[in-house]
Design a protein around this motif. Structure first.
Motif, mmCIF file in Angstrom:
data_model
loop_
_atom_site.group_PDB
_atom_site.id
_atom_site.type_symbol
_atom_site.label_atom_id
_atom_site.label_comp_id
_atom_site.label_asym_id
_atom_site.label_seq_id
_atom_site.Cartn_x
_atom_site.Cartn_y
_atom_site.Cartn_z
ATOM 1 N N ALA A 1 3.875 -0.375 50.300
ATOM 2 C CA ALA A 1 4.047 -1.828 50.410
ATOM 3 C C ALA A 1 2.873 -2.528 49.770
ATOM 4 O O ALA A 1 1.831 -2.715 50.396
ATOM 5 C CB ALA A 1 4.168 -2.231 51.880
ATOM 6 N N GLY B 1 3.994 -7.571 63.684
ATOM 7 C CA GLY B 1 3.194 -6.451 63.217
ATOM 8 C C GLY B 1 3.778 -5.113 63.608
ATOM 9 O O GLY B 1 3.713 -4.150 62.841
ATOM 10 N N ARG C 1 6.941 -6.209 54.867
ATOM 11 C CA ARG C 1 5.811 -5.463 54.316
ATOM 12 C C ARG C 1 4.463 -6.020 54.754
ATOM 13 O O ARG C 1 3.456 -5.338 54.642
ATOM 14 C CB ARG C 1 5.901 -5.440 52.787
ATOM 15 N N SER C 2 4.437 -7.268 55.186
ATOM 16 C CA SER C 2 3.205 -7.862 55.686
ATOM 17 C C SER C 2 3.570 -9.010 56.612
ATOM 18 O O SER C 2 4.695 -9.527 56.572
ATOM 19 C CB SER C 2 2.324 -8.364 54.539
ATOM 20 N N ARG D 1 1.245 -15.685 57.180
ATOM 21 C CA ARG D 1 0.311 -16.526 57.934
ATOM 22 C C ARG D 1 0.992 -17.728 58.567
ATOM 23 O O ARG D 1 0.531 -18.254 59.568
ATOM 24 C CB ARG D 1 -0.809 -17.029 57.010
ATOM 25 N N LEU E 1 6.632 -3.849 61.072
ATOM 26 C CA LEU E 1 6.419 -3.584 59.650
ATOM 27 C C LEU E 1 7.233 -2.363 59.227
ATOM 28 O O LEU E 1 7.272 -1.347 59.927
ATOM 29 C CB LEU E 1 4.933 -3.350 59.373
ATOM 30 N N ASP F 1 -0.359 -0.755 49.875
ATOM 31 C CA ASP F 1 -0.619 -0.167 51.196
ATOM 32 C C ASP F 1 0.538 0.753 51.567
ATOM 33 O O ASP F 1 1.619 0.695 50.985
ATOM 34 C CB ASP F 1 -0.761 -1.264 52.253
ATOM 35 N N SER G 1 10.876 -13.478 53.451
ATOM 36 C CA SER G 1 9.581 -12.959 53.893
ATOM 37 C C SER G 1 8.724 -13.979 54.629
ATOM 38 O O SER G 1 7.758 -13.608 55.286
ATOM 39 C CB SER G 1 8.804 -12.442 52.680
ATOM 40 N N ILE H 1 2.956 1.996 54.747
ATOM 41 C CA ILE H 1 3.428 1.793 56.116
ATOM 42 C C ILE H 1 3.923 3.144 56.620
ATOM 43 O O ILE H 1 4.853 3.726 56.058
ATOM 44 C CB ILE H 1 4.546 0.740 56.170
ATOM 45 N N SER I 1 2.520 -16.633 52.047
ATOM 46 C CA SER I 1 1.512 -15.833 52.741
ATOM 47 C C SER I 1 0.210 -16.611 52.897
ATOM 48 O O SER I 1 -0.480 -16.501 53.910
ATOM 49 C CB SER I 1 1.262 -14.530 51.986
#
Length: 535
Positions: A219, A101, A76-77, A80, A104, A222, A35, A224, A303
């Motif tokens: 996710a 993005g 899923r995200s 950073r 996703l 959230d 990830s 998606i 993240s």
């Protein structure tokens, strides 16, 4: 030992594995979802497995240590922080964050590598992790979940789960909310948009297919969105949900042992045990729960960007020191403090001295005797370990001969020291220098190889000559530091002006480390010559 345990935790685990009378090769597994940045935290499972594998091999077993990249998982995200192929950590502004993005909900192996270096985002992550393991000297076989599905190796176990989906649903409902009567333990991949979906409308095991509607997936609280396409997928065109995929890996790979973090111990492991036994008709592997460690006092987080890579760590310390960090009790929380990495190195050095009988510690001796040989490529009593902060002092000069003379003056090398031991000791100097530069700490100064152009008045010159005479008498750094306060008073000059002159002579700067103690660690003749402004 009297409590029934071995001195080394890896022997306890090996005993548990052997008690099951497994067939060779014994399979040890770890795994991660790719990830974000492959960081030191991921090495918990790799290193725990490495030590158990080493013990089992010592006992005569053939062992496979595998590490699954759960690269069929959906992104899923957007993390950073990412790492390029040279281990440079970069923010999203340095890559095409929009491309991430827009992907996703898609498996990591279907997402382009943001750096254009590998076949996919997932492959990029996995390659970095594999190279990290190699750098630490751990022979790990990387296994791609995507390849297991696409090659058909996962097809039989996927079919088994779907054949028993009523039982699977019943078992999962005890551990997870939202498992309704229409729940199907399979996530097809949409043929139109490439996203995974949890919306299965029908199962045809005779044909080996599932019907779906691309409604997206949940996710982390959230949702998606999917594209709404309705289609049919084969059992190779999707994946099992994690709680089923993990025990399915045990069955397909024949896993005998798997370490995991305490988060799984409270969630996925209990359900995995029951799924293994009741749904897949296998015995789960021997487990081991380990404590997470923190980085500089804070939780590791890809993240949030609080990570340190293995590449970064190996620039600061030897692989054997990093292995030692993981040899300690896995059930005890630890902190990896980069700013005080000298303390970890000192701890390793002491562990090594205890092993060689150079320092007594009745409590530590049994573990050192057993585990130390697994930390080093070769047990060599003639090795030289310069204290890390002393190595940082040596790193203030680029003059190799001066480094060796300083090490000799402090008693770390002599005429009988093998050449390889000297070279290995000097490698630590380079690492300690890198540490000083990165931390910008008290050791981040450069000793001037040539005499700087420093003008001093007669009183300061006389005081420097007196200090040179004191150093020539063989006093240690602490005594030199004290004398540096006495001598200027005797000559009627300001202590600050005297120290400033000393810093200019050695660093061509007005400040630096504690000067007297530092001079005590340098080559005495070099210090005397420099104080007398003769070279």
């Amino acid at each position: 030992m009297s409590d029934g345990h071995n001195a080394f935790w890896a022997d306890d685990i090996a005993d548990e594995i052997e008690a099951r009378d497994p067939d060779d090769p014994i399979v040890i597994k770890g795994g991660v979802s790719p990830s974000g940045v492959p960081h030191l935290g991921h090495f918990n499972e790799i290193m725990r497995g490495y030590f158990v594998a080493s013990v089992l091999r010592e006992r005569g077993h053939e062992v496979r240590q595998v590490f699954t990249s759960d690269d069929r998982d959906a992104l899923r995200s957007v993390p950073r922080t990412l790492a390029d192929g040279d281990w440079n950590l970069v923010g999203l502004g340095d890559v095409d964050a929009g491309a991430l993005g827009r992907n996703l909900g898609k498996p990591y192996t279907d997402i382009p590598d943001p750096f254009g270096e590998s076949d996919s985002y997932g492959a990029h992550f996995t390659d970095l992790l594999a190279r990290s393991a190699e750098a630490v000297g751990v022979d790990v076989e990387m296994v791609s979940n995507t390849e297991l599905y696409e090659s058909g190796e996962f097809e039989a176990v996927t079919r088994e789960v779907l054949e028993k989906r009523d039982l699977a649903r019943e078992v999962l409902a005890a551990y997870q909310d939202g498992v309704g009567a229409d729940y199907v333990p399979f996530m097809p991949q949409c043929s139109e948009c490439g996203k995974l979906t949890q919306d299965v409308r029908g199962v045809d095991l005779a044909a080996g297919t599932v019907d779906y509607r691309c409604s997206g997936l949940e996710a982390g609280g959230d949702h998606i969105d999917g594209c709404g396409h309705e289609g049919t997928a084969t059992l190779r065109e999707g994946k099992l949900p994690w709680r089923f995929e993990w025990p399915a890996q045990w069955k397909v790979l024949g896993v005998d042992f798997e370490p995991f973090g305490k988060d799984h111990a409270e969630g996925s492991w209990p359900s995995g045990e029951e799924i293994a036994r009741r749904v897949l008709d296998i015995e789960p592997p021997v487990p081991m729960t380990y404590e997470w460690f923190t980085l500089n006092g804070e939780p590791l987080s890809s993240s949030a960007g609080n990570v340190v890579t293995v590449d970064e760590v190996l620039a600061l310390l030897e692989p054997e020191v990093l292995r030692y960090f993981f040899v300690r009790n896995p059930k005890r929380a630890k902190d990896f403090d980069v700013e005080r990495i000298d303390l970890l190195v000192d701890e390793f050095d002491r562990f090594e001295r205890v092993y060689f009988g150079e320092e007594a510690d009745e409590d530590l001796q049994p573990l050192a005797d057993r585990a130390y040989p697994f930390l080093v490529d070769e047990v060599r009593p003639e090795r030289v370990r310069l204290p890390y902060t002393f190595a940082a002092v040596l790193g203030m000069t680029d003059d190799r001969d001066l480094r060796v003379r300083m090490a000799r003056n402090q008693g770390f090398v002599d005429d009988d020291t093998p050449g390889w031991a000297v070279e290995a000791a000097l490698e630590r100097v380079e690492r300690a220098r890198t540490w000083a530069e990165r931390m910008d700490n008290a050791y981040n100064y450069r000793l001037q190889a040539d005499l700087p152009d420093v003008a001093v008045d007669d009183d300061v010159a006389a005081a420097l000559d007196d200090l040179a005479d004191f150093v020539a008498e063989g006093h240690d750094g602490e005594a030199i530091q004290g004398q540096m306060y006495e001598i200027p008073r005797e000559h009627g000059i300001e202590v600050g002006d005297f120290f400033a002159a000393g810093y200019r002579l050695f660093f061509d700067d007005t400040e630096g480390p504690r000067l007297g103690e530092f001079l005590g660690e340098l080559d005495g003749s070099f210090v005397v010559t420099r104080l007398r402004r003769e070279g």
